[in-house]
Design a protein around this motif. Sequence first.
Motif, PDB file in Angstrom:
ATOM      1  N   MET A   1      -8.975   2.537  16.068  1.00 40.45           N
ATOM      2  CA  MET A   1      -8.111   2.609  14.893  1.00 40.45           C
ATOM      3  C   MET A   1      -8.675   3.629  13.920  1.00 40.45           C
ATOM      4  SD  MET A   1      -6.504  -0.499  12.632  1.00 40.45           S
ATOM      5  CE  MET A   1      -5.416  -0.920  13.998  1.00 40.45           C
ATOM      6  N   PHE A   2      -7.774   4.423  13.317  1.00 43.31           N
ATOM      7  CA  PHE A   2      -8.201   5.434  12.347  1.00 43.31           C
ATOM      8  C   PHE A   2      -7.557   5.156  10.996  1.00 43.31           C
ATOM      9  CE2 PHE A   2      -7.739  10.174  11.066  1.00 43.31           C
ATOM     10  CZ  PHE A   2      -8.749  10.041  10.146  1.00 43.31           C
ATOM     11  N   ILE A   3      -6.310   5.596  10.806  1.00 42.63           N
ATOM     12  CA  ILE A   3      -5.725   5.440   9.470  1.00 42.63           C
ATOM     13  C   ILE A   3      -5.415   3.984   9.149  1.00 42.63           C
ATOM     14  CG2 ILE A   3      -4.786   7.775   9.499  1.00 42.63           C
ATOM     15  CD1 ILE A   3      -2.003   6.526   9.877  1.00 42.63           C
ATOM     16  N   GLY A   4      -5.297   3.136  10.171  1.00 42.83           N
ATOM     17  CA  GLY A   4      -5.063   1.724   9.903  1.00 42.83           C
ATOM     18  C   GLY A   4      -6.166   1.088   9.081  1.00 42.83           C
ATOM     19  N   HIS A   5      -7.376   1.648   9.151  1.00 44.69           N
ATOM     20  CA  HIS A   5      -8.481   1.113   8.356  1.00 44.69           C
ATOM     21  C   HIS A   5      -8.233   1.251   6.861  1.00 44.69           C
ATOM     22  CE1 HIS A   5     -11.157  -0.001  11.534  1.00 44.69           C
ATOM     23  NE2 HIS A   5     -11.169   1.210  12.068  1.00 44.69           N
ATOM     24  N   PHE A   6      -7.355   2.175   6.478  1.00 48.81           N
ATOM     25  CA  PHE A   6      -7.100   2.370   5.057  1.00 48.81           C
ATOM     26  C   PHE A   6      -6.070   1.384   4.504  1.00 48.81           C
ATOM     27  CE2 PHE A   6      -8.492   6.689   6.435  1.00 48.81           C
ATOM     28  CZ  PHE A   6      -9.680   6.712   5.722  1.00 48.81           C
ATOM     29  N   ALA A   7      -5.403   0.624   5.367  1.00 53.43           N
ATOM     30  CA  ALA A   7      -4.441  -0.364   4.893  1.00 53.43           C
ATOM     31  C   ALA A   7      -5.088  -1.373   3.943  1.00 53.43           C
ATOM     32  CB  ALA A   7      -3.776  -1.065   6.074  1.00 53.43           C
ATOM     33  N   PRO A   8      -6.238  -1.972   4.280  1.00 57.67           N
ATOM     34  CA  PRO A   8      -6.871  -2.891   3.322  1.00 57.67           C
ATOM     35  C   PRO A   8      -7.243  -2.214   2.002  1.00 57.67           C
ATOM     36  CG  PRO A   8      -7.785  -3.208   5.513  1.00 57.67           C
ATOM     37  CD  PRO A   8      -6.951  -1.963   5.570  1.00 57.67           C
ATOM     38  N   ALA A   9      -7.544  -0.913   2.033  1.00 61.53           N
ATOM     39  CA  ALA A   9      -7.867  -0.196   0.799  1.00 61.53           C
ATOM     40  C   ALA A   9      -6.657  -0.137  -0.123  1.00 61.53           C
ATOM     41  CB  ALA A   9      -8.354   1.213   1.133  1.00 61.53           C
ATOM     42  N   PHE A  10      -5.493   0.208   0.428  1.00 60.15           N
ATOM     43  CA  PHE A  10      -4.265   0.220  -0.370  1.00 60.15           C
ATOM     44  C   PHE A  10      -3.990  -1.163  -0.960  1.00 60.15           C
ATOM     45  CE2 PHE A  10      -2.903   3.963   2.346  1.00 60.15           C
ATOM     46  CZ  PHE A  10      -2.805   4.868   1.304  1.00 60.15           C
ATOM     47  N   ILE A  11      -4.144  -2.187  -0.143  1.00 58.00           N
ATOM     48  CA  ILE A  11      -3.835  -3.546  -0.583  1.00 58.00           C
ATOM     49  C   ILE A  11      -4.784  -3.993  -1.688  1.00 58.00           C
ATOM     50  CG2 ILE A  11      -3.787  -5.972   0.144  1.00 58.00           C
ATOM     51  CD1 ILE A  11      -2.840  -4.934   2.907  1.00 58.00           C
ATOM     52  N   THR A  24     -12.397   4.497  -4.298  1.00 60.14           N
ATOM     53  CA  THR A  24     -13.522   3.610  -4.006  1.00 60.14           C
ATOM     54  C   THR A  24     -13.240   2.767  -2.775  1.00 60.14           C
ATOM     55  OG1 THR A  24     -14.178   3.505  -6.336  1.00 60.14           O
ATOM     56  CG2 THR A  24     -14.934   1.714  -4.904  1.00 60.14           C
ATOM     57  N   TYR A  25     -12.040   2.232  -2.693  1.00 55.24           N
ATOM     58  CA  TYR A  25     -11.683   1.401  -1.546  1.00 55.24           C
ATOM     59  C   TYR A  25     -11.537   2.229  -0.268  1.00 55.24           C
ATOM     60  CZ  TYR A  25     -10.832  -2.370  -4.878  1.00 55.24           C
ATOM     61  OH  TYR A  25     -10.972  -3.339  -5.849  1.00 55.24           O
ATOM     62  N   PHE A  26     -11.161   3.499  -0.395  1.00 50.13           N
ATOM     63  CA  PHE A  26     -11.105   4.362   0.788  1.00 50.13           C
ATOM     64  C   PHE A  26     -12.511   4.582   1.352  1.00 50.13           C
ATOM     65  CE2 PHE A  26      -7.228   6.899   2.089  1.00 50.13           C
ATOM     66  CZ  PHE A  26      -6.327   5.936   1.681  1.00 50.13           C
ATOM     67  N   ILE A  27     -13.488   4.746   0.476  1.00 50.82           N
ATOM     68  CA  ILE A  27     -14.868   4.851   0.953  1.00 50.82           C
ATOM     69  C   ILE A  27     -15.270   3.569   1.669  1.00 50.82           C
ATOM     70  CG2 ILE A  27     -17.285   5.043   0.237  1.00 50.82           C
ATOM     71  CD1 ILE A  27     -16.289   6.808  -2.093  1.00 50.82           C
ATOM     72  N   ALA A  28     -14.934   2.431   1.067  1.00 49.23           N
ATOM     73  CA  ALA A  28     -15.275   1.139   1.674  1.00 49.23           C
ATOM     74  C   ALA A  28     -14.624   0.981   3.040  1.00 49.23           C
ATOM     75  CB  ALA A  28     -14.848   0.001   0.746  1.00 49.23           C
ATOM     76  N   GLY A 142       2.465   0.858  11.413  1.00 50.07           N
ATOM     77  CA  GLY A 142       3.137  -0.176  10.634  1.00 50.07           C
ATOM     78  C   GLY A 142       2.284  -0.716   9.510  1.00 50.07           C
ATOM     79  N   ILE A 143       1.023  -1.064   9.798  1.00 48.51           N
ATOM     80  CA  ILE A 143       0.189  -1.640   8.739  1.00 48.51           C
ATOM     81  C   ILE A 143      -0.160  -0.590   7.687  1.00 48.51           C
ATOM     82  CG2 ILE A 143      -0.737  -3.431  10.252  1.00 48.51           C
ATOM     83  CD1 ILE A 143      -3.339  -1.870  10.405  1.00 48.51           C
ATOM     84  N   THR A 144      -0.282   0.657   8.110  1.00 45.29           N
ATOM     85  CA  THR A 144      -0.606   1.714   7.146  1.00 45.29           C
ATOM     86  C   THR A 144       0.576   1.971   6.213  1.00 45.29           C
ATOM     87  OG1 THR A 144      -2.071   2.745   8.771  1.00 45.29           O
ATOM     88  CG2 THR A 144      -1.420   4.072   6.871  1.00 45.29           C
ATOM     89  N   ILE A 145       1.755   2.136   6.778  1.00 50.62           N
ATOM     90  CA  ILE A 145       2.946   2.376   5.957  1.00 50.62           C
ATOM     91  C   ILE A 145       3.230   1.174   5.057  1.00 50.62           C
ATOM     92  CG2 ILE A 145       5.452   2.693   6.004  1.00 50.62           C
ATOM     93  CD1 ILE A 145       3.984   5.215   6.674  1.00 50.62           C
ATOM     94  N   GLY A 146       3.114  -0.032   5.611  1.00 44.93           N
ATOM     95  CA  GLY A 146       3.369  -1.230   4.814  1.00 44.93           C
ATOM     96  C   GLY A 146       2.437  -1.333   3.623  1.00 44.93           C
ATOM     97  N   ALA A 147       1.142  -1.099   3.847  1.00 45.68           N
ATOM     98  CA  ALA A 147       0.173  -1.177   2.761  1.00 45.68           C
ATOM     99  C   ALA A 147       0.392  -0.056   1.747  1.00 45.68           C
ATOM    100  CB  ALA A 147      -1.239  -1.112   3.324  1.00 45.68           C
ATOM    101  N   PHE A 148       0.739   1.133   2.240  1.00 49.79           N
ATOM    102  CA  PHE A 148       1.022   2.263   1.348  1.00 49.79           C
ATOM    103  C   PHE A 148       2.216   1.957   0.449  1.00 49.79           C
ATOM    104  CE2 PHE A 148       3.609   6.122   0.700  1.00 49.79           C
ATOM    105  CZ  PHE A 148       2.733   6.873  -0.068  1.00 49.79           C
ATOM    106  N   VAL A 149       3.270   1.433   1.035  1.00 52.90           N
ATOM    107  CA  VAL A 149       4.459   1.088   0.243  1.00 52.90           C
ATOM    108  C   VAL A 149       4.113   0.029  -0.793  1.00 52.90           C
ATOM    109  CG1 VAL A 149       6.746   0.005   0.358  1.00 52.90           C
ATOM    110  CG2 VAL A 149       6.102   1.770   2.023  1.00 52.90           C
ATOM    111  N   TYR A 150       3.311  -0.950  -0.413  1.00 49.72           N
ATOM    112  CA  TYR A 150       2.879  -1.989  -1.355  1.00 49.72           C
ATOM    113  C   TYR A 150       2.138  -1.359  -2.533  1.00 49.72           C
ATOM    114  CZ  TYR A 150       0.264  -6.058  -3.100  1.00 49.72           C
ATOM    115  OH  TYR A 150      -0.285  -7.043  -3.896  1.00 49.72           O
ATOM    116  N   TYR A 151       1.242  -0.445  -2.260  1.00 49.49           N
ATOM    117  CA  TYR A 151       0.482   0.211  -3.319  1.00 49.49           C
ATOM    118  C   TYR A 151       1.396   1.029  -4.233  1.00 49.49           C
ATOM    119  CZ  TYR A 151      -2.789   3.460  -5.566  1.00 49.49           C
ATOM    120  OH  TYR A 151      -3.480   4.214  -6.497  1.00 49.49           O
TER     121      TYR A 151
END
Length: 224
Positions: A1-11, A24-28, A142-151
Amino acid sequence: MFIGHFAPAFIAAAAYSRGPKLGTYFIAAQLVDWAFFTLAMVGIEKMRVDPNATAMVPLDLYFMPYTHSLAGAAVWAVMMGIIVAIWHRDKMGGFLAALVVVSHWALDWLTHKPDLTMAGGEQTYGLGLWNYPEIAMPLEIGITIGAFVYYVTRSRGPAIQPMILITVLMAFQMLNWFGPEPEEANMFMYGQALFAFGIVTAIAVWVGENRYFTQRGGLAAASL
């Protein structure tokens, strides 16, 4: 997984808008991969190219106990959480940053073949969704777009910065999936990965600096 890791950062950035900003969350989110590729450069952790490793990713990640074991990820999470809590004077922000770090292991567990460990050792874990592109690809998008839209929907600000961020994320993901396969694991490959992380993190910092969250009473306030 690559960009999916950023979903929790957006959330995390959207759910706790008074906390650290998106960068900060993107670094995490990719902290353990920052560490892995850095350690691989000096031969501490190891990987090799293996076309038969999985259907999607021709990489055998055969020694990474310091970053991709659950215990290792937890140590990185604690360090990140402490730094964020002190830097931002925000215990909740530090806690969420730590959770984002640990989420990396959980998401890798979904996609990796069994190459993750609890604390090093012989027993390995991984559901291996990289062998099932018809599941892994829509899941990651899906998880990346969903988290991005939420943000984006929870914040206010110019549209251009977040659109650039999601475009770059998608472009890197398409290159990751459909670009030429590496011939060997070497310094150039490790540098490419770190460069990609740096680019998306820098854009995430830019996005975070320009997004505002609506607080109670209808007042707009910048995330701290």
